[in-house]
Design a protein around this motif. Sequence first.
Motif, short mmCIF file in Angstrom:
data_model
loop_
_atom_site.label_atom_id
_atom_site.label_comp_id
_atom_site.label_asym_id
_atom_site.label_seq_id
_atom_site.Cartn_x
_atom_site.Cartn_y
_atom_site.Cartn_z
N MET A 1 -2.62 3.00 8.97
CA MET A 1 -2.16 2.13 7.91
C MET A 1 -1.38 2.96 6.91
O MET A 1 -1.72 4.09 6.63
CB MET A 1 -3.38 1.49 7.22
N SER A 2 -0.30 2.39 6.40
CA SER A 2 0.47 3.12 5.40
C SER A 2 1.14 2.14 4.45
O SER A 2 1.22 0.95 4.72
CB SER A 2 1.51 4.00 6.07
N ASN A 3 1.58 2.66 3.34
CA ASN A 3 2.47 1.91 2.48
C ASN A 3 3.72 2.75 2.30
O ASN A 3 3.89 3.76 2.96
CB ASN A 3 1.79 1.52 1.15
N TRP A 4 4.58 2.39 1.42
CA TRP A 4 5.86 3.09 1.30
C TRP A 4 5.72 4.51 0.76
O TRP A 4 6.63 5.30 0.91
CB TRP A 4 6.82 2.28 0.46
N ARG A 5 4.60 4.85 0.14
CA ARG A 5 4.46 6.17 -0.50
C ARG A 5 3.57 7.12 0.29
O ARG A 5 3.86 8.30 0.35
CB ARG A 5 3.85 6.01 -1.89
N LEU A 6 2.47 6.66 0.82
CA LEU A 6 1.47 7.53 1.41
C LEU A 6 1.05 7.01 2.78
O LEU A 6 1.18 5.83 3.07
CB LEU A 6 0.22 7.56 0.50
N MET A 7 0.51 7.91 3.60
CA MET A 7 0.00 7.47 4.89
C MET A 7 -1.14 6.48 4.73
O MET A 7 -1.29 5.56 5.50
CB MET A 7 -0.46 8.68 5.72
N MET A 8 -1.95 6.68 3.71
CA MET A 8 -3.06 5.77 3.42
C MET A 8 -2.94 5.36 1.96
O MET A 8 -2.94 6.23 1.09
CB MET A 8 -4.40 6.47 3.66
N PRO A 9 -2.80 4.07 1.70
CA PRO A 9 -2.66 3.64 0.31
C PRO A 9 -3.86 4.05 -0.53
O PRO A 9 -4.99 4.08 -0.06
CB PRO A 9 -2.57 2.12 0.41
N THR A 10 -3.60 4.34 -1.79
CA THR A 10 -4.69 4.64 -2.70
C THR A 10 -5.48 3.36 -2.96
O THR A 10 -4.99 2.25 -2.73
CB THR A 10 -4.16 5.17 -4.03
N THR A 11 -6.67 3.51 -3.48
CA THR A 11 -7.46 2.34 -3.87
C THR A 11 -6.72 1.53 -4.92
O THR A 11 -6.71 0.31 -4.87
CB THR A 11 -8.84 2.79 -4.41
N GLU A 12 -6.07 2.23 -5.85
CA GLU A 12 -5.31 1.53 -6.88
C GLU A 12 -4.19 0.70 -6.27
O GLU A 12 -4.01 -0.47 -6.61
CB GLU A 12 -4.71 2.54 -7.88
N ALA A 13 -3.43 1.28 -5.36
CA ALA A 13 -2.34 0.55 -4.71
C ALA A 13 -2.87 -0.65 -3.94
O ALA A 13 -2.29 -1.74 -4.00
CB ALA A 13 -1.54 1.48 -3.80
N TYR A 14 -3.96 -0.46 -3.23
CA TYR A 14 -4.55 -1.57 -2.48
C TYR A 14 -4.95 -2.72 -3.40
O TYR A 14 -4.65 -3.88 -3.13
CB TYR A 14 -5.76 -1.09 -1.67
N LEU A 15 -5.65 -2.40 -4.48
CA LEU A 15 -6.10 -3.44 -5.41
C LEU A 15 -4.93 -4.15 -6.07
O LEU A 15 -4.93 -5.38 -6.21
CB LEU A 15 -7.03 -2.86 -6.47
N LEU A 16 -3.92 -3.40 -6.47
CA LEU A 16 -2.75 -4.02 -7.07
C LEU A 16 -2.04 -4.92 -6.07
O LEU A 16 -1.64 -6.05 -6.40
CB LEU A 16 -1.79 -2.95 -7.61
N ASP A 17 -1.90 -4.46 -4.83
CA ASP A 17 -1.31 -5.29 -3.78
C ASP A 17 -2.11 -6.56 -3.57
O ASP A 17 -1.55 -7.65 -3.44
CB ASP A 17 -1.24 -4.52 -2.46
N LYS A 18 -3.43 -6.43 -3.54
CA LYS A 18 -4.30 -7.59 -3.32
C LYS A 18 -4.11 -8.62 -4.43
O LYS A 18 -3.98 -9.83 -4.17
CB LYS A 18 -5.76 -7.15 -3.26
N VAL A 19 -4.09 -8.17 -5.68
CA VAL A 19 -3.91 -9.09 -6.80
C VAL A 19 -2.56 -9.80 -6.69
O VAL A 19 -2.48 -11.02 -6.81
CB VAL A 19 -4.03 -8.36 -8.15
N LEU A 20 -1.50 -9.02 -6.46
CA LEU A 20 -0.17 -9.64 -6.38
C LEU A 20 -0.06 -10.58 -5.20
O LEU A 20 0.56 -11.64 -5.30
CB LEU A 20 0.91 -8.57 -6.31
N TYR A 21 -0.68 -10.23 -4.08
CA TYR A 21 -0.65 -11.13 -2.93
C TYR A 21 -1.34 -12.45 -3.26
O TYR A 21 -0.78 -13.53 -3.04
CB TYR A 21 -1.29 -10.48 -1.70
N GLU A 22 -2.54 -12.36 -3.77
CA GLU A 22 -3.29 -13.58 -4.07
C GLU A 22 -2.62 -14.39 -5.17
O GLU A 22 -2.57 -15.62 -5.11
CB GLU A 22 -4.74 -13.25 -4.44
N LEU A 23 -2.10 -13.70 -6.16
CA LEU A 23 -1.43 -14.38 -7.27
C LEU A 23 -0.27 -15.24 -6.80
O LEU A 23 -0.07 -16.33 -7.31
CB LEU A 23 -0.94 -13.32 -8.27
N HIS A 24 0.44 -14.78 -5.80
CA HIS A 24 1.64 -15.50 -5.37
C HIS A 24 1.52 -16.18 -4.01
O HIS A 24 2.50 -16.74 -3.53
CB HIS A 24 2.84 -14.54 -5.41
N HIS A 25 0.32 -16.15 -3.41
CA HIS A 25 0.14 -16.80 -2.11
C HIS A 25 -0.97 -17.83 -2.08
O HIS A 25 -1.16 -18.50 -1.07
CB HIS A 25 -0.10 -15.76 -1.01
#
Length: 103
Positions: A1-25
């Motif tokens: 699993m990776s995101n645009w910055r790291l091979m493994m997203p940080t916990t912070e990146a994951y949580l921010l992604d989760k919030v933005l996904y749920e907020l707009h989906h």
Amino acid sequence: MSNWRLMMPTTEAYLLDKVLYELHHKPDDLAAYNQDKAAYLARFNLSPDMAAKISGNDVAGLYEAGVNPYLLRAHCIGVRIPEDVSLAALRSLMKEGDDKWLN
């Protein structure tokens, strides 16, 4: 699993992604967010800094935190951040020479 910055997203990146996904989906989430940002963001286990990046529309801060660029774009559209404002925030992160691919 990776995101645009790291091979493994940080916990912070994951949580921010989760919030933005749920907020707009999820159908009612954007309305709940617009009604009371703090209450909506309290649903998630975000640090005060992470919540501030979202509620303050800190496009550059979210990008640097590793938010998925597609989710960040959806957030900008969803909360009506003008495109010139969001692009200016991202361009502010560029270093000398980063624009060579724009020509």
